[in-house]
Design a protein around this motif. Structure first.
Motif, PDB file in Angstrom:
ATOM      1  N   SER A 166     -11.905 -15.029  37.040  1.00  0.00           N
ATOM      2  CA  SER A 166     -11.519 -15.462  38.371  1.00  0.00           C
ATOM      3  C   SER A 166     -10.629 -16.700  38.305  1.00  0.00           C
ATOM      4  O   SER A 166      -9.591 -16.777  38.986  1.00  0.00           O
ATOM      5  CB  SER A 166     -12.777 -15.738  39.200  1.00  0.00           C
ATOM      6  OG  SER A 166     -12.426 -16.199  40.477  1.00  0.00           O
ATOM      7  N   MET A 167     -11.017 -17.671  37.490  1.00  0.00           N
ATOM      8  CA  MET A 167     -10.209 -18.888  37.350  1.00  0.00           C
ATOM      9  C   MET A 167      -8.833 -18.566  36.772  1.00  0.00           C
ATOM     10  O   MET A 167      -7.811 -19.087  37.237  1.00  0.00           O
ATOM     11  CB  MET A 167     -10.940 -19.921  36.481  1.00  0.00           C
ATOM     12  CG  MET A 167     -12.130 -20.555  37.177  1.00  0.00           C
ATOM     13  SD  MET A 167     -12.887 -21.917  36.229  1.00  0.00           S
ATOM     14  CE  MET A 167     -13.917 -21.032  35.076  1.00  0.00           C
ATOM     15  N   LEU A 168      -8.793 -17.696  35.763  1.00  0.00           N
ATOM     16  CA  LEU A 168      -7.517 -17.344  35.129  1.00  0.00           C
ATOM     17  C   LEU A 168      -6.602 -16.588  36.088  1.00  0.00           C
ATOM     18  O   LEU A 168      -5.384 -16.799  36.089  1.00  0.00           O
ATOM     19  CB  LEU A 168      -7.766 -16.523  33.857  1.00  0.00           C
ATOM     20  CG  LEU A 168      -8.469 -17.282  32.728  1.00  0.00           C
ATOM     21  CD1 LEU A 168      -8.797 -16.329  31.582  1.00  0.00           C
ATOM     22  CD2 LEU A 168      -7.645 -18.457  32.244  1.00  0.00           C
ATOM     23  N   ALA A 186      -8.731 -28.310  33.029  1.00  0.00           N
ATOM     24  CA  ALA A 186      -9.556 -27.893  31.894  1.00  0.00           C
ATOM     25  C   ALA A 186     -10.955 -28.488  32.009  1.00  0.00           C
ATOM     26  O   ALA A 186     -11.953 -27.798  31.755  1.00  0.00           O
ATOM     27  CB  ALA A 186      -8.901 -28.307  30.580  1.00  0.00           C
ATOM     28  N   ALA A 187     -11.033 -29.752  32.409  1.00  0.00           N
ATOM     29  CA  ALA A 187     -12.343 -30.399  32.556  1.00  0.00           C
ATOM     30  C   ALA A 187     -13.163 -29.722  33.655  1.00  0.00           C
ATOM     31  O   ALA A 187     -14.369 -29.495  33.492  1.00  0.00           O
ATOM     32  CB  ALA A 187     -12.159 -31.885  32.864  1.00  0.00           C
ATOM     33  N   LEU A 244     -11.395 -21.161  24.708  1.00  0.00           N
ATOM     34  CA  LEU A 244     -10.287 -20.622  25.503  1.00  0.00           C
ATOM     35  C   LEU A 244      -9.682 -21.700  26.403  1.00  0.00           C
ATOM     36  O   LEU A 244      -8.459 -21.823  26.513  1.00  0.00           O
ATOM     37  CB  LEU A 244     -10.765 -19.448  26.363  1.00  0.00           C
ATOM     38  CG  LEU A 244     -11.061 -18.142  25.647  1.00  0.00           C
ATOM     39  CD1 LEU A 244     -11.694 -17.145  26.612  1.00  0.00           C
ATOM     40  CD2 LEU A 244      -9.810 -17.565  25.039  1.00  0.00           C
ATOM     41  N   ILE A 245     -10.532 -22.493  27.031  1.00  0.00           N
ATOM     42  CA  ILE A 245     -10.057 -23.562  27.916  1.00  0.00           C
ATOM     43  C   ILE A 245      -9.247 -24.578  27.118  1.00  0.00           C
ATOM     44  O   ILE A 245      -8.184 -25.027  27.556  1.00  0.00           O
ATOM     45  CB  ILE A 245     -11.250 -24.222  28.651  1.00  0.00           C
ATOM     46  CG1 ILE A 245     -11.885 -23.219  29.623  1.00  0.00           C
ATOM     47  CG2 ILE A 245     -10.809 -25.496  29.373  1.00  0.00           C
ATOM     48  CD1 ILE A 245     -13.254 -23.641  30.147  1.00  0.00           C
ATOM     49  N   SER A 246      -9.719 -24.906  25.942  1.00  0.00           N
ATOM     50  CA  SER A 246      -9.009 -25.855  25.073  1.00  0.00           C
ATOM     51  C   SER A 246      -7.619 -25.317  24.706  1.00  0.00           C
ATOM     52  O   SER A 246      -6.632 -26.056  24.709  1.00  0.00           O
ATOM     53  CB  SER A 246      -9.840 -26.114  23.819  1.00  0.00           C
ATOM     54  OG  SER A 246      -9.134 -26.919  22.927  1.00  0.00           O
ATOM     55  N   GLN A 247      -7.549 -24.026  24.409  1.00  0.00           N
ATOM     56  CA  GLN A 247      -6.255 -23.407  24.091  1.00  0.00           C
ATOM     57  C   GLN A 247      -5.309 -23.453  25.288  1.00  0.00           C
ATOM     58  O   GLN A 247      -4.120 -23.740  25.138  1.00  0.00           O
ATOM     59  CB  GLN A 247      -6.439 -21.955  23.663  1.00  0.00           C
ATOM     60  CG  GLN A 247      -7.119 -21.779  22.332  1.00  0.00           C
ATOM     61  CD  GLN A 247      -7.574 -20.345  22.132  1.00  0.00           C
ATOM     62  OE1 GLN A 247      -7.037 -19.433  22.725  1.00  0.00           O
ATOM     63  NE2 GLN A 247      -8.585 -20.160  21.309  1.00  0.00           N
ATOM     64  N   LEU A 248      -5.831 -23.181  26.468  1.00  0.00           N
ATOM     65  CA  LEU A 248      -5.004 -23.213  27.677  1.00  0.00           C
ATOM     66  C   LEU A 248      -4.451 -24.619  27.914  1.00  0.00           C
ATOM     67  O   LEU A 248      -3.296 -24.782  28.305  1.00  0.00           O
ATOM     68  CB  LEU A 248      -5.811 -22.748  28.892  1.00  0.00           C
ATOM     69  CG  LEU A 248      -6.246 -21.283  28.878  1.00  0.00           C
ATOM     70  CD1 LEU A 248      -7.235 -21.010  29.997  1.00  0.00           C
ATOM     71  CD2 LEU A 248      -5.041 -20.359  28.983  1.00  0.00           C
ATOM     72  N   ALA A 291     -14.333 -26.308  32.314  1.00  0.00           N
ATOM     73  CA  ALA A 291     -15.420 -26.487  31.342  1.00  0.00           C
ATOM     74  C   ALA A 291     -16.726 -26.827  32.054  1.00  0.00           C
ATOM     75  O   ALA A 291     -17.792 -26.324  31.684  1.00  0.00           O
ATOM     76  CB  ALA A 291     -15.041 -27.575  30.339  1.00  0.00           C
ATOM     77  N   SER A 292     -16.632 -27.648  33.071  1.00  0.00           N
ATOM     78  CA  SER A 292     -17.823 -28.012  33.830  1.00  0.00           C
ATOM     79  C   SER A 292     -18.426 -26.791  34.524  1.00  0.00           C
ATOM     80  O   SER A 292     -19.646 -26.617  34.550  1.00  0.00           O
ATOM     81  CB  SER A 292     -17.452 -29.082  34.864  1.00  0.00           C
ATOM     82  OG  SER A 292     -18.557 -29.394  35.657  1.00  0.00           O
ATOM     83  N   ALA A 293     -17.573 -25.931  35.073  1.00  0.00           N
ATOM     84  CA  ALA A 293     -18.052 -24.752  35.807  1.00  0.00           C
ATOM     85  C   ALA A 293     -18.795 -23.762  34.905  1.00  0.00           C
ATOM     86  O   ALA A 293     -19.713 -23.088  35.366  1.00  0.00           O
ATOM     87  CB  ALA A 293     -16.884 -24.053  36.496  1.00  0.00           C
ATOM     88  N   VAL A 294     -18.402 -23.666  33.646  1.00  0.00           N
ATOM     89  CA  VAL A 294     -19.027 -22.688  32.744  1.00  0.00           C
ATOM     90  C   VAL A 294     -20.078 -23.316  31.830  1.00  0.00           C
ATOM     91  O   VAL A 294     -20.620 -22.655  30.953  1.00  0.00           O
ATOM     92  CB  VAL A 294     -17.965 -21.929  31.893  1.00  0.00           C
ATOM     93  CG1 VAL A 294     -17.022 -21.148  32.775  1.00  0.00           C
ATOM     94  CG2 VAL A 294     -17.211 -22.876  30.969  1.00  0.00           C
TER      95      VAL A 294
END
Length: 161
Positions: free
Chosen positions: A146-148, A115-116, A100-104, A119-122
């Motif tokens: 929450s991030m979104l 995005a980095a 999902l992050i990559s798509q965003l 990704a680090s947070a999850v």
């Protein structure tokens, strides 16, 4: 070296450039072009051009068969609200989060730096606490939502200013 699946995906995405939101292809011609079995084309379509990735695919089999790929165009905030309300449930694995992050990032809804950080947070490293994986996945889903929501709020504020 680029994997065949990546090459096929990149080829299709180049056909679906900024101006074109739809492309029609012949599966057998595409398989012949890449020197692979038609099932490899099916695999790429199923795994990289699904609704979760922002695409709809339609195919007709037979002699005049084709594959139509349509990029679903949604404004940034609209896409984010779809993800928060419909796509992300109560549990989300690390791989799904990263996809999902990559798509965003690809859709330029978030920057490469954002995005980095997301990704680090999850990541497994960030969630290396002695709790069951099911709880970690529930935490990932809540964190992603929450991030979104924060990003959607920021996007709305930028549009208003």
């Amino acid at each position: 070296m680029m994997r065949l699946s990546d090459s096929i995906e990149q080829f299709i995405k180049e056909l679906l450039n900024e101006e074109s939101t739809e492309v029609e292809l012949k599966r057998n011609e595409l398989a012949e072009y890449f020197g692979c079995a038609p099932s490899q084309i099916n695999y790429v379509l199923a795994t990289r051009f699904s609704p979760d990735h922002g695409y709809l695919t339609e195919s007709r089999r037979g002699g005049g068969g084709y594959i139509r790929i349509v990029r679903v165009v949604q404004a940034g905030s609209q896409r984010l609200m779809y993800l928060v309300n419909d796509r992300i449930g109560d549990s989300l694995g690390e791989e799904e989060c990263l996809r999902l992050i990559s798509q965003l990032k690809e859709q330029r809804i978030v920057t490469a730096d954002e995005a980095a950080l997301m990704a680090s947070a999850v990541s497994t490293r960030a969630l290396s606490v002695p709790v069951p994986d099911s709880l970690k996945n529930a935490m990932r889903a809540k964190m992603m939502k929450s991030m979104l929501m924060t990003i959607a709020s920021r996007n709305r504020n930028q549009i208003q200013n």
